[in-house]
Write an enzyme that holds these catalytic residues in place. Structure first.
Site, mmCIF file in Angstrom:
data_model
loop_
_atom_site.group_PDB
_atom_site.id
_atom_site.type_symbol
_atom_site.label_atom_id
_atom_site.label_comp_id
_atom_site.label_asym_id
_atom_site.label_seq_id
_atom_site.Cartn_x
_atom_site.Cartn_y
_atom_site.Cartn_z
ATOM 1 N N GLU A 72 13.525 -11.880 -9.473
ATOM 2 C CA GLU A 72 12.189 -11.311 -9.323
ATOM 3 C C GLU A 72 12.039 -9.989 -10.071
ATOM 4 O OE1 GLU A 72 10.798 -13.233 -5.189
ATOM 5 O OE2 GLU A 72 12.226 -11.605 -4.945
ATOM 6 N N TYR A 118 -2.978 5.822 8.590
ATOM 7 C CA TYR A 118 -1.827 5.807 7.676
ATOM 8 C C TYR A 118 -1.879 4.616 6.735
ATOM 9 C CZ TYR A 118 0.130 9.935 9.630
ATOM 10 O OH TYR A 118 0.297 11.242 9.986
#
Ligand SMILES: [Zn+2]
Length: 215
Positions: A72, A118
């Site tokens: 990947e 957040y």
């Protein structure tokens, strides 16, 4: 410099593994090292990654030295190519984010509501990418396109890929995504109150522009 980059990768890789943020031999990390990229190798658990067993790549993904890179690696290379301000990329198969990625009814441009401040500050905009077999570089074009628009991507039926100005910031954002996906499933079927556009806009002034991409 290279030594501390390698030590950083090992520290964060072990932390991801020890806290169960990815399973088996899944997950991989990449960090710029000068003009090149250090990435975790293929076939190794993040819990076993060692500083002298990382793969060194050219910025275009060509393997320079060290063990064979993760299949990947092209995801990391594409993210770093399209986001010059990013220096690190984290990819995991974290369970709640992966669960989100398999839902049939999901908006690719807005797959997760901004349930917390957040999330708004560290993730901001999340983009869901179409399915591609793991390691299939046909996904490169889609990753490049999405990376130009934001630093937080979710691969369909797979998991998140998040870039940041450094490894710790990228991991913080990935964890915030995973946490918010968990909240999403905990509250699924309940009426929730995601942050409003005004609330998100107010957070933007507190956010380091390198760290997040406004929704
Ligand atoms: Zn993966």
């Amino acid at each position: 410099m290279s030594g501390s980059v390698r030590d950083d990768i090992v520290r964060v890789a072990h932390s991801i593994h020890d806290r169960g943020l990815t399973h088996g031999r899944t997950g991989n990390l990449a960090v710029r090292d000068g003009d090149r990229i250090l990435v975790t190798p293929t076939g190794v658990s993040l819990g076993d990654v060692a500083a002298d067993e990382l793969s060194l790549l050219e910025a275009d993904g060509t393997h320079v030295s060290g063990p064979r890179p993760t299949k990947e690696a092209f995801l990391h290379v594409a993210m770093l190519r399209e986001r010059p301000s990013a220096h690190a990329v984290v990819h995991t198969h974290s369970v709640h984010s992966a669960a989100l990625s398999v839902l049939e009814e999901i908006d690719p441009d807005d797959p997760l509501p901004p349930l917390t401040a957040y999330y708004g500050m560290r993730v901001g905009r999340l983009q869901l990418l179409p399915y591609a077999a793991p390691g299939d570089p046909v996904a490169t074009a889609a990753v490049e396109r999405a990376a130009r628009a934001g630093h937080a991507l979710l691969l369909r039926n797979h998991g998140p890929v998040v870039a940041g100005p450094d490894l710790d910031t990228a991991l913080d954002a990935l964890e915030e995504l995973e946490h918010t996906a968990q909240l999403f499933f905990l509250t699924r079927g309940m009426r929730t109150a995601p942050l409003t556009p005004d609330q998100l806009a107010a957070l933007r002034s507190r956010t380091d522009p390198r760290e997040s991409t406004p929704r």
